[in-house]
Structure formats: structure tokens, C-alpha cells
Design a protein around this motif. Structure first.
Motif, PDB file in Angstrom:
ATOM      1  N   MET A   1       0.841  -1.187   0.000  1.00 53.75           N
ATOM      2  CA  MET A   1       0.000   0.000   0.000  1.00 53.75           C
ATOM      3  C   MET A   1       0.884   1.248   0.000  1.00 53.75           C
ATOM      4  N   VAL A   2       0.532   2.197  -0.817  1.00 50.91           N
ATOM      5  CA  VAL A   2       1.287   3.430  -0.933  1.00 50.91           C
ATOM      6  C   VAL A   2       0.953   4.343   0.237  1.00 50.91           C
ATOM      7  N   ARG A   3       1.984   4.848   0.896  1.00 55.45           N
ATOM      8  CA  ARG A   3       1.779   5.797   1.995  1.00 55.45           C
ATOM      9  C   ARG A   3       1.472   7.158   1.379  1.00 55.45           C
ATOM     10  N   ARG A   4       0.367   7.730   1.783  1.00 55.56           N
ATOM     11  CA  ARG A   4      -0.049   9.022   1.237  1.00 55.56           C
ATOM     12  C   ARG A   4      -0.014  10.044   2.350  1.00 55.56           C
ATOM     13  N   ASN A   5       0.648  11.144   2.108  1.00 54.40           N
ATOM     14  CA  ASN A   5       0.655  12.170   3.146  1.00 54.40           C
ATOM     15  C   ASN A   5      -0.176  13.366   2.710  1.00 54.40           C
ATOM     16  N   ASP A   6      -0.736  14.047   3.701  1.00 59.28           N
ATOM     17  CA  ASP A   6      -1.651  15.161   3.438  1.00 59.28           C
ATOM     18  C   ASP A   6      -0.956  16.331   2.761  1.00 59.28           C
ATOM     19  N   GLN A   7       0.299  16.585   3.109  1.00 63.79           N
ATOM     20  CA  GLN A   7       1.021  17.692   2.471  1.00 63.79           C
ATOM     21  C   GLN A   7       1.221  17.430   0.986  1.00 63.79           C
ATOM     22  N   ARG A   8       1.573  16.217   0.641  1.00 65.36           N
ATOM     23  CA  ARG A   8       1.769  15.873  -0.773  1.00 65.36           C
ATOM     24  C   ARG A   8       0.441  15.988  -1.516  1.00 65.36           C
ATOM     25  N   ARG A   9      -0.647  15.509  -0.906  1.00 66.85           N
ATOM     26  CA  ARG A   9      -1.962  15.607  -1.537  1.00 66.85           C
ATOM     27  C   ARG A   9      -2.317  17.075  -1.779  1.00 66.85           C
ATOM     28  N   ALA A  10      -2.108  17.927  -0.780  1.00 61.13           N
ATOM     29  CA  ALA A  10      -2.408  19.358  -0.931  1.00 61.13           C
ATOM     30  C   ALA A  10      -1.560  19.968  -2.035  1.00 61.13           C
ATOM     31  N   ALA A  11      -0.294  19.591  -2.111  1.00 64.57           N
ATOM     32  CA  ALA A  11       0.583  20.114  -3.162  1.00 64.57           C
ATOM     33  C   ALA A  11       0.090  19.677  -4.543  1.00 64.57           C
ATOM     34  N   LEU A  12      -0.373  18.453  -4.651  1.00 64.14           N
ATOM     35  CA  LEU A  12      -0.892  17.963  -5.923  1.00 64.14           C
ATOM     36  C   LEU A  12      -2.189  18.685  -6.312  1.00 64.14           C
TER      37      LEU A  12
ATOM     38  N   VAL B   1       6.641  11.256 -12.214  1.00 64.83           N
ATOM     39  CA  VAL B   1       5.486  10.838 -13.004  1.00 64.83           C
ATOM     40  C   VAL B   1       4.827   9.637 -12.325  1.00 64.83           C
ATOM     41  N   GLY B   2       3.508   9.685 -12.235  1.00 61.09           N
ATOM     42  CA  GLY B   2       2.759   8.603 -11.604  1.00 61.09           C
ATOM     43  C   GLY B   2       2.340   8.912 -10.178  1.00 61.09           C
ATOM     44  N   THR B   3       2.857   9.976  -9.613  1.00 53.66           N
ATOM     45  CA  THR B   3       2.524  10.313  -8.224  1.00 53.66           C
ATOM     46  C   THR B   3       1.046  10.643  -8.071  1.00 53.66           C
ATOM     47  N   ALA B   4       0.509  11.499  -8.928  1.00 56.21           N
ATOM     48  CA  ALA B   4      -0.897  11.910  -8.799  1.00 56.21           C
ATOM     49  C   ALA B   4      -1.833  10.715  -8.894  1.00 56.21           C
ATOM     50  N   SER B   5      -1.491   9.754  -9.731  1.00 51.30           N
ATOM     51  CA  SER B   5      -2.369   8.586  -9.870  1.00 51.30           C
ATOM     52  C   SER B   5      -2.402   7.741  -8.600  1.00 51.30           C
ATOM     53  N   ASN B   6      -1.431   7.936  -7.706  1.00 54.90           N
ATOM     54  CA  ASN B   6      -1.448   7.244  -6.417  1.00 54.90           C
ATOM     55  C   ASN B   6      -2.349   7.954  -5.398  1.00 54.90           C
ATOM     56  N   TYR B   7      -2.710   9.190  -5.675  1.00 57.03           N
ATOM     57  CA  TYR B   7      -3.491   9.988  -4.737  1.00 57.03           C
ATOM     58  C   TYR B   7      -4.945  10.178  -5.145  1.00 57.03           C
ATOM     59  N   PHE B   8      -5.243   9.979  -6.431  1.00 49.94           N
ATOM     60  CA  PHE B   8      -6.593  10.220  -6.923  1.00 49.94           C
ATOM     61  C   PHE B   8      -7.058   8.993  -7.681  1.00 49.94           C
TER      62      PHE B   8
END
Length: 193
Positions: free
Chosen positions: A1-12, A41-48
Motif C-alpha cells: 500500500m502506498v503511503r499518502r501524506n496530506d502535504q503531498r496531496r495538498a501540493a498535488l 510521473v505517476g505520483t498523482a495517480s497514487n493519490y486520486f
């Protein structure tokens, strides 16, 4: 499972706002968001989960960032309850929203996209209705002159003034925009409640 952090999500999501404002809805891709955020590349697809999820979260974020800070709210709570104060509140509102140019332009893109996406339309309808109800409730609770109809009419008039300012800034001068805000308050807000 990919660890998702709130700061990275907000930045995206903030990057998505910038992409929407600059490129429009057609230019909003996961790859474009990744590039704007400066992430691999591919980071946003892990968050949305999908494009709809990205659009909906972007809409939520725009509204979060458009909210006035606590200092502004405190100053408004202690201000006089007259039309001049009302006009000042409206000028500050126009300035605050206009200062977040990319957010407002992204919101316009989201509104257009909402005509084709029921989930996004539902979110924006709910958000705008809640904001408008909150504005009416705030107005009624503060004892400012005018009524709920004046609040709604000012909402409609000032939103288009902001659109004009952000999309065709040379149509009206800054002085003309300020005069129009004051005239709108003068004509729409009566002392009788």
C-alpha cells in the motif's frame, strides 16, 4: 500500500488548480499535475482514484483557499454596522478572491466541466449553496443593513465583476470597479431590514 501524506496531496491539488487555470480542463491530466507539482510521473495517480476524483478534490481545495482568515473575520465582527462597512467588506471580498486568480479561473473551468460531470456538479452545487446560505446567515447575524435578497444580488453582481477583472482586466479600471462595488451596495442595501 502506498503511503499518502496530506502535504503531498495538498501540493498535488494546488498544482491541479494551477494547471486548470492555465491549461483548462482538457489540459488537466495526472502527468500535467505531476509536472506542475515537481513530483515523479505517476505520483498523482497514487493519490486520486480517477480524473473525477481529481476534479472534485480540486473544487474542494479552491473553496478552502478562498475562505477569509480568522484575522479578517475578527475585524469584520468588530466593525460598524452600516453601508460603508458593507461596501468595505465587499471591496475586500473582491480583492481577496481576485488575488487568488488561478483559483478563481480554475473554479470557472470546474463549473464548465460540471455541466458534463454529475458528481462535480453535485459538489459545486452543494458548496455554492452552502456558501451562499452561510453568507446570508453571517449577514443576518451581524446586523448589517439589507436583507437576504441584497446578499444574493451582491453575490451575483460581484462574481461577474470578478470574472471581468480576471479575464478581461482592461474593460474596467480599478477605480471603476471600486465605484461599481460601492454603487451596488448603495443601490441594493437598504437600511430597513
Amino acid at each position: 500500500m502506498v503511503r499518502r501524506n496530506d502535504q503531498r496531496r495538498a501540493a498535488l491539488v494546488d498544482a491541479a488548480i494551477e494547471v486548470l487555470a492555465r491549461e483548462g480542463a482538457r489540459g488537466l491530466t495526472f502527468r500535467a499535475v505531476d509536472a506542475e507539482a515537481g513530483v515523479p510521473v505517476g505520483t498523482a495517480s497514487n493519490y486520486f482514484a480517477n480524473r473525477d476524483d481529481l476534479l472534485i478534490q480540486t473544487g474542494r481545495r479552491v473553496y478552502e483557499r478562498l475562505q477569509p482568515d480568522e484575522a479578517v473575520l475578527t475585524r469584520h465582527r468588530t466593525a460598524a454596522r452600516d453601508r460603508e462597512t458593507y461596501a468595505q467588506l465587499m471591496r475586500e471580498l473582491v480583492d481577496r478572491v481576485s488575488a487568488f486568480r488561478s483559483g478563481y479561473l480554475a473554479l470557472l473551468e470546474l463549473r464548465l466541466e460540471a455541466t458534463r460531470r454529475p458528481g462535480l456538479r453535485g459538489l459545486l452545487t452543494e458548496q455554492v449553496r452552502a456558501d451562499l446560505q452561510a453568507n446570508v446567515a453571517y449577514h443576518e447575524g451581524t446586523g448589517l443593513p439589507g436583507d437576504a435578497t441584497a446578499v444574493r444580488l451582491l453575490y451575483l453582481a460581484l462574481n461577474w465583476l470578478i470574472v471581468e477583472q480576471l479575464t478581461l482586466p482592461d474593460v474596467l479600471s480599478e477605480g471603476e470597479r471600486e465605484q461599481l462595488v460601492e454603487a451596488a451596495v448603495e443601490r441594493l442595501v437598504t437600511d430597513a431590514q
